[in-house]
Write a protein that holds these residues in place. Structure first.
Motif, PDB file in Angstrom:
ATOM      1  N   TYR A   5     -15.616   1.608  25.892  1.00 31.66           N
ATOM      2  CA  TYR A   5     -15.390   2.941  25.323  1.00 31.66           C
ATOM      3  C   TYR A   5     -16.541   3.869  25.651  1.00 31.66           C
ATOM      4  CZ  TYR A   5     -11.599   0.745  22.913  1.00 31.66           C
ATOM      5  OH  TYR A   5     -10.433   0.081  22.663  1.00 31.66           O
ATOM      6  N   ALA A  32     -24.024  13.818  20.807  1.00 31.44           N
ATOM      7  CA  ALA A  32     -22.788  13.715  20.013  1.00 31.44           C
ATOM      8  C   ALA A  32     -22.452  12.263  19.715  1.00 31.44           C
ATOM      9  CB  ALA A  32     -21.623  14.363  20.757  1.00 31.44           C
ATOM     10  N   GLY A  33     -22.773  11.856  18.485  1.00 31.79           N
ATOM     11  CA  GLY A  33     -22.453  10.493  18.052  1.00 31.79           C
ATOM     12  C   GLY A  33     -21.600  10.586  16.799  1.00 31.79           C
ATOM     13  N   SER A  34     -22.267  10.867  15.672  1.00 35.81           N
ATOM     14  CA  SER A  34     -21.516  11.039  14.419  1.00 35.81           C
ATOM     15  C   SER A  34     -20.520  12.185  14.554  1.00 35.81           C
ATOM     16  CB  SER A  34     -22.480  11.359  13.270  1.00 35.81           C
ATOM     17  OG  SER A  34     -23.439  10.350  13.137  1.00 35.81           O
ATOM     18  N   HIS A  69     -30.356  -6.625  19.156  1.00 40.36           N
ATOM     19  CA  HIS A  69     -29.684  -7.928  19.231  1.00 40.36           C
ATOM     20  C   HIS A  69     -29.757  -8.505  20.650  1.00 40.36           C
ATOM     21  CE1 HIS A  69     -25.795  -5.293  19.604  1.00 40.36           C
ATOM     22  NE2 HIS A  69     -26.501  -5.245  20.701  1.00 40.36           N
ATOM     23  N   GLU A 116     -23.911   7.049   6.249  1.00 39.79           N
ATOM     24  CA  GLU A 116     -23.909   8.427   5.724  1.00 39.79           C
ATOM     25  C   GLU A 116     -22.553   9.091   6.014  1.00 39.79           C
ATOM     26  OE1 GLU A 116     -26.470   7.195   7.719  1.00 39.79           O
ATOM     27  OE2 GLU A 116     -27.560   6.694   5.896  1.00 39.79           O
ATOM     28  N   TRP A 167     -23.326   7.525  26.275  1.00 41.07           N
ATOM     29  CA  TRP A 167     -24.367   6.604  25.796  1.00 41.07           C
ATOM     30  C   TRP A 167     -23.757   5.369  25.132  1.00 41.07           C
ATOM     31  CZ3 TRP A 167     -29.856   7.806  24.024  1.00 41.07           C
ATOM     32  CH2 TRP A 167     -30.470   8.701  24.917  1.00 41.07           C
ATOM     33  N   HIS A 168     -24.543   4.307  25.107  1.00 38.40           N
ATOM     34  CA  HIS A 168     -24.183   3.065  24.371  1.00 38.40           C
ATOM     35  C   HIS A 168     -22.800   2.541  24.767  1.00 38.40           C
ATOM     36  CE1 HIS A 168     -27.368   4.416  21.595  1.00 38.40           C
ATOM     37  NE2 HIS A 168     -26.651   5.438  21.205  1.00 38.40           N
ATOM     38  N   VAL A 169     -22.503   2.488  26.043  1.00 40.04           N
ATOM     39  CA  VAL A 169     -21.144   2.068  26.453  1.00 40.04           C
ATOM     40  C   VAL A 169     -21.068   0.528  26.412  1.00 40.04           C
ATOM     41  CG1 VAL A 169     -19.323   2.273  28.180  1.00 40.04           C
ATOM     42  CG2 VAL A 169     -20.979   4.135  27.897  1.00 40.04           C
ATOM     43  N   VAL A 176     -26.987  -3.053  12.984  1.00 36.45           N
ATOM     44  CA  VAL A 176     -26.176  -2.032  13.664  1.00 36.45           C
ATOM     45  C   VAL A 176     -24.843  -1.771  12.955  1.00 36.45           C
ATOM     46  CG1 VAL A 176     -24.907  -3.524  15.301  1.00 36.45           C
ATOM     47  CG2 VAL A 176     -25.582  -1.208  15.982  1.00 36.45           C
ATOM     48  N   THR A 193     -21.837   5.947  10.844  1.00 32.99           N
ATOM     49  CA  THR A 193     -22.974   5.486  10.037  1.00 32.99           C
ATOM     50  C   THR A 193     -22.582   5.430   8.553  1.00 32.99           C
ATOM     51  OG1 THR A 193     -23.746   7.744   9.679  1.00 32.99           O
ATOM     52  CG2 THR A 193     -24.622   6.600  11.626  1.00 32.99           C
ATOM     53  N   HIS A 245     -25.204  -2.201  26.721  1.00 36.73           N
ATOM     54  CA  HIS A 245     -24.776  -0.871  26.239  1.00 36.73           C
ATOM     55  C   HIS A 245     -25.428   0.213  27.106  1.00 36.73           C
ATOM     56  CE1 HIS A 245     -23.957  -3.235  22.588  1.00 36.73           C
ATOM     57  NE2 HIS A 245     -25.216  -3.599  22.604  1.00 36.73           N
ATOM     58  N   TYR A 272     -31.681  -3.521  23.367  1.00 31.05           N
ATOM     59  CA  TYR A 272     -31.332  -3.263  21.963  1.00 31.05           C
ATOM     60  C   TYR A 272     -31.883  -4.396  21.095  1.00 31.05           C
ATOM     61  CZ  TYR A 272     -28.255   0.550  23.374  1.00 31.05           C
ATOM     62  OH  TYR A 272     -27.765   1.729  23.871  1.00 31.05           O
ATOM     63  N   ILE A 282     -24.519   1.435  11.506  1.00 31.95           N
ATOM     64  CA  ILE A 282     -24.683   2.576  12.416  1.00 31.95           C
ATOM     65  C   ILE A 282     -23.417   2.828  13.248  1.00 31.95           C
ATOM     66  CG2 ILE A 282     -25.982   3.423  14.419  1.00 31.95           C
ATOM     67  CD1 ILE A 282     -28.412   1.841  13.292  1.00 31.95           C
ATOM     68  N   THR A 313     -19.446   8.343  22.915  1.00 31.88           N
ATOM     69  CA  THR A 313     -20.708   8.903  22.414  1.00 31.88           C
ATOM     70  C   THR A 313     -21.537   9.515  23.542  1.00 31.88           C
ATOM     71  OG1 THR A 313     -20.748   7.246  20.659  1.00 31.88           O
ATOM     72  CG2 THR A 313     -22.855   8.287  21.193  1.00 31.88           C
TER      73      THR A 313
HETATM   74  C1  LIG Z   1     -25.386  -1.085  19.808  1.00 33.32           C
HETATM   75  C2  LIG Z   1     -24.514   0.136  19.837  1.00 33.32           C
HETATM   76  C3  LIG Z   1     -23.308   0.082  20.500  1.00 33.32           C
HETATM   77  C4  LIG Z   1     -22.486   1.210  20.560  1.00 33.32           C
HETATM   78  N1  LIG Z   1     -21.320   1.154  21.279  1.00 33.32           N
HETATM   79  C5  LIG Z   1     -20.633   2.294  21.524  1.00 33.32           C
HETATM   80  C6  LIG Z   1     -19.526   2.295  22.436  1.00 33.32           C
HETATM   81  O1  LIG Z   1     -19.125   1.271  22.975  1.00 33.32           O
HETATM   82  N2  LIG Z   1     -18.925   3.475  22.717  1.00 33.32           N
HETATM   83  C7  LIG Z   1     -19.316   4.637  22.129  1.00 33.32           C
HETATM   84  O2  LIG Z   1     -18.726   5.672  22.430  1.00 33.32           O
HETATM   85  N3  LIG Z   1     -20.345   4.671  21.230  1.00 33.32           N
HETATM   86  C8  LIG Z   1     -21.022   3.531  20.934  1.00 33.32           C
HETATM   87  N4  LIG Z   1     -22.095   3.539  20.053  1.00 33.32           N
HETATM   88  C9  LIG Z   1     -22.481   4.785  19.428  1.00 33.32           C
HETATM   89  C10 LIG Z   1     -22.360   4.816  17.908  1.00 33.32           C
HETATM   90  O3  LIG Z   1     -21.020   4.939  17.530  1.00 33.32           O
HETATM   91  C11 LIG Z   1     -23.261   5.956  17.408  1.00 33.32           C
HETATM   92  O4  LIG Z   1     -24.596   5.543  17.617  1.00 33.32           O
HETATM   93  C12 LIG Z   1     -23.034   6.283  15.954  1.00 33.32           C
HETATM   94  O5  LIG Z   1     -21.771   6.853  15.758  1.00 33.32           O
HETATM   95  C13 LIG Z   1     -24.102   7.260  15.430  1.00 33.32           C
HETATM   96  O6  LIG Z   1     -24.257   8.351  16.273  1.00 33.32           O
HETATM   97  P1  LIG Z   1     -25.716   8.765  16.800  1.00 33.32           P
HETATM   98  O7  LIG Z   1     -26.377   7.542  17.323  1.00 33.32           O
HETATM   99  O8  LIG Z   1     -25.578   9.894  17.733  1.00 33.32           O
HETATM  100  O9  LIG Z   1     -26.511   9.209  15.519  1.00 33.32           O
HETATM  101  P2  LIG Z   1     -26.579  10.706  14.942  1.00 33.32           P
HETATM  102  O10 LIG Z   1     -25.204  11.254  14.844  1.00 33.32           O
HETATM  103  O11 LIG Z   1     -27.596  11.451  15.748  1.00 33.32           O
HETATM  104  O12 LIG Z   1     -27.144  10.443  13.509  1.00 33.32           O
HETATM  105  C14 LIG Z   1     -28.534  10.440  13.207  1.00 33.32           C
HETATM  106  C15 LIG Z   1     -28.696  10.361  11.688  1.00 33.32           C
HETATM  107  O13 LIG Z   1     -28.089  11.522  11.080  1.00 33.32           O
HETATM  108  C16 LIG Z   1     -27.134  11.114  10.128  1.00 33.32           C
HETATM  109  N5  LIG Z   1     -25.997  12.008  10.121  1.00 33.32           N
HETATM  110  C17 LIG Z   1     -25.330  12.507  11.203  1.00 33.32           C
HETATM  111  N6  LIG Z   1     -24.305  13.265  10.794  1.00 33.32           N
HETATM  112  C18 LIG Z   1     -24.311  13.255   9.452  1.00 33.32           C
HETATM  113  C19 LIG Z   1     -23.485  13.853   8.454  1.00 33.32           C
HETATM  114  N7  LIG Z   1     -22.452  14.618   8.765  1.00 33.32           N
HETATM  115  N8  LIG Z   1     -23.817  13.637   7.151  1.00 33.32           N
HETATM  116  C20 LIG Z   1     -24.888  12.868   6.831  1.00 33.32           C
HETATM  117  N9  LIG Z   1     -25.692  12.274   7.724  1.00 33.32           N
HETATM  118  C21 LIG Z   1     -25.405  12.466   9.024  1.00 33.32           C
HETATM  119  C22 LIG Z   1     -26.680   9.716  10.581  1.00 33.32           C
HETATM  120  O14 LIG Z   1     -26.124   8.977   9.534  1.00 33.32           O
HETATM  121  C23 LIG Z   1     -27.989   9.147  11.086  1.00 33.32           C
HETATM  122  O15 LIG Z   1     -28.722   8.649  10.002  1.00 33.32           O
HETATM  123  C24 LIG Z   1     -22.901   2.409  19.928  1.00 33.32           C
HETATM  124  C25 LIG Z   1     -24.113   2.435  19.244  1.00 33.32           C
HETATM  125  C26 LIG Z   1     -24.913   1.327  19.191  1.00 33.32           C
HETATM  126  C27 LIG Z   1     -26.228   1.397  18.478  1.00 33.32           C
END
Ligand SMILES: Cc1cc2nc3c(=O)[nH]c(=O)nc-3n(C[C@H](O)[C@H](O)[C@H](O)COP(=O)(O)OP(=O)(O)OC[C@H]3O[C@@H](n4cnc5c(N)ncnc54)[C@H](O)[C@@H]3O)c2cc1C
Length: 388
Positions: free
Chosen positions: A122, A129-131, A202, A369, A154-156, A360, A367, A208, A200, A363, A125
């Motif tokens: 997938y 743009a994650g959350s 683990h 949050e 990222w993190h594919v 993780v 997350t 990723h 990472y 996360i 991210t």
């Molecule tokens: C090991 C690993 C594997 C992954 N695999 C995949 C994958 O296969 N494909 C893929 O597409 N993605 C993948 N991800 C991405 C993962 O889904 C994101 O890391 C996750 O959704 C958080 O996004 P971010 O890292 O950008 O954090 P951010 O969105 O930058 O968040 C940073 C902090 O801000 C907080 N925050 C953000 N928005 C809010 C809100 N609205 N309210 C309150 N707090 C908030 C968060 O909780 C966090 O504490 C992976 C991540 C990891 C670590």
């Protein structure tokens, strides 16, 4: 316990047997960067299939297990007892895909994935743009009978073993300009390149990497559903994955509770087992109690899905299940390291591995949050009574 049917108990038993077969290989994987011999992994895949533990979430007519949500949870719970992602061979392809896949997509992607001949990853991210998935800047631009896809993802997860990727981008031009669309991209494809593969916490064989897509040409037949549909798939997949994260957290916590209880009964300090010390008893008791609460919550959420609960209620309850089970498992892992003392800090110890691996779960797939904000949002929109 938990009112499981005969069929539920049977699949749970098969999954437990499989997990018990994998556990002896964990330390070898841990000390070898997560990798096991290719033939051994192939054997695990075959064994998981033989036991009916693969594609439990896919319809029977497509070769899947056609299992209830509760049964899917029971299988993933056992997979969660195993460290180093060795249990991931009990794979669950995207269950939302058959409903929207064209006959061509069924043949090329869905059926081979259910059979275990193809593997997906997938690419959603991005660095910014994650959350907030809506913040993605990757693009999809129509060009004749094709689309051109560009962006850095990222993190594919599993890119190193996958042979196709789900890519989400925003449409440029046309009637759905600015809306999301999802595509299936064969790997390798010209224009898809790994930027780097970060390390990472683990130790697992699934990497990723950060992956760049530069004007990657895919035929329009690789568009999933219609233009503008991209986000709806993401939401459906999130509900499923959040349940499965919760399930694996139950399994991780179960393993830890068993291991720390056995160790506490055996380890003697000043002539008596540490299990008789109040401070240790508190850690054991709190862990068991929280695990029971989490399991009750997760199983009931799965049963609600099987009963056809309102989709918004399902969404919030899957968030509650993931939030509570992942945070519970984190607390249990922290206590388990403490109960094991110095041994709990050694990589050969299951508590040390799960302490890192479970982190993780709070996360990915949203997350803690984000889960809290989904739950609170539904509470205010629909009233707390709908959710519990
Ligand atoms: C090991 C690993 C594997 C992954 N695999 C995949 C994958 O296969 N494909 C893929 O597409 N993605 C993948 N991800 C991405 C993962 O889904 C994101 O890391 C996750 O959704 C958080 O996004 P971010 O890292 O950008 O954090 P951010 O969105 O930058 O968040 C940073 C902090 O801000 C907080 N925050 C953000 N928005 C809010 C809100 N609205 N309210 C309150 N707090 C908030 C968060 O909780 C966090 O504490 C992976 C991540 C990891 C670590």
């Amino acid at each position: 316990m938990y009112g499981l049917s005969e069929q539920d108990l049977q699949i749970q038993d098969r999954a437990r047997t499989f997990a018990d077969e994998l556990i002896p290989l964990e330390v070898q994987a841990e000390l070898n960067g997560g990798d096991l011999d290719k033939d051994v992994v192939a054997g695990h895949k075959a064994r998981a299939r033989e036991l009916g533990l693969v594609a439990t979430n896919m319809p029977r007519e497509l070769g899947g297990g056609g299992c209830t949500s509760l049964q899917q949870v029971l299988v993933q719970e056992q997979a969660g007892r195993v460290t180093n992602a060795l249990g991931w061979v009990a794979a669950t392809p995207p269950s939302w895909l058959p409903r929207v896949a064209t006959p061509y997509q069924l043949e090329k992607f869905v059926l081979p994935t259910v059979r275990g001949d193809r593997e997906e990853c997938y690419a959603i991210t991005e660095e910014g743009a994650g959350s907030d998935v809506d913040g993605i800047v990757a693009t999809a631009r129509r060009d004749g009978d094709d689309y051109l896809l560009s962006g850095e993802k990222w993190h594919v997860t599993s890119y190193n073993s996958a042979d196709y990727a789900f890519f989400q981008g925003k449409l440029v031009g046309g009637q759905h300009d600015g809306e999301h669309a999802m595509f299936m991209v064969d790997l390798p494809s010209p224009g898809v390149e790994v930027v780097r593969t970060p390390a990472y916490s683990h130790t697992i064989s699934h990497h990723h990497p950060i992956v760049r897509f530069i004007d990657v040409r895919v035929p329009a037949s690789h568009l999933v559903g219609a233009e503008g549909d991209g986000m709806s798939f993401a939401y459906e997949w999130f509900r499923f994955e959040r349940m499965m994260v919760a399930a694996r957290c139950l399994g991780g916590a179960q393993r830890l509770v068993e291991e720390m209880t056995a160790f506490a009964a055996e380890r003697e300090v000043q002539g008596r087992p540490i299990a008789q010390l109040g401070a240790i008893q508190a850690m054991l008791a709190d862990s068991m109690t929280e695990l029971f609460a989490a399991r009750s919550l997760v199983y009931e959420t799965a049963r609600g899905i099987d009963r056809g609960a309102d989709v918004k209620v399902q969404h919030a309850q899957c968030s509650m299940a993931k939030l509570y089970a992942s945070e519970m498992a984190g607390r249990v892992a922290d206590r388990a390291v403490q109960v094991f003392g110095g041994r709990g800090y050694m990589r050969e110890n299951v508590a040390e591995r799960l302490f890192r691996e479970l982190r993780v779960e709070r996360i990915w797939e949203g997350t803690s949050e984000v889960q809290r904000s989904i739950i609170a949002d539904q509470m205010t929109k629909r009233g707390p009574r709908c959710l519990a």
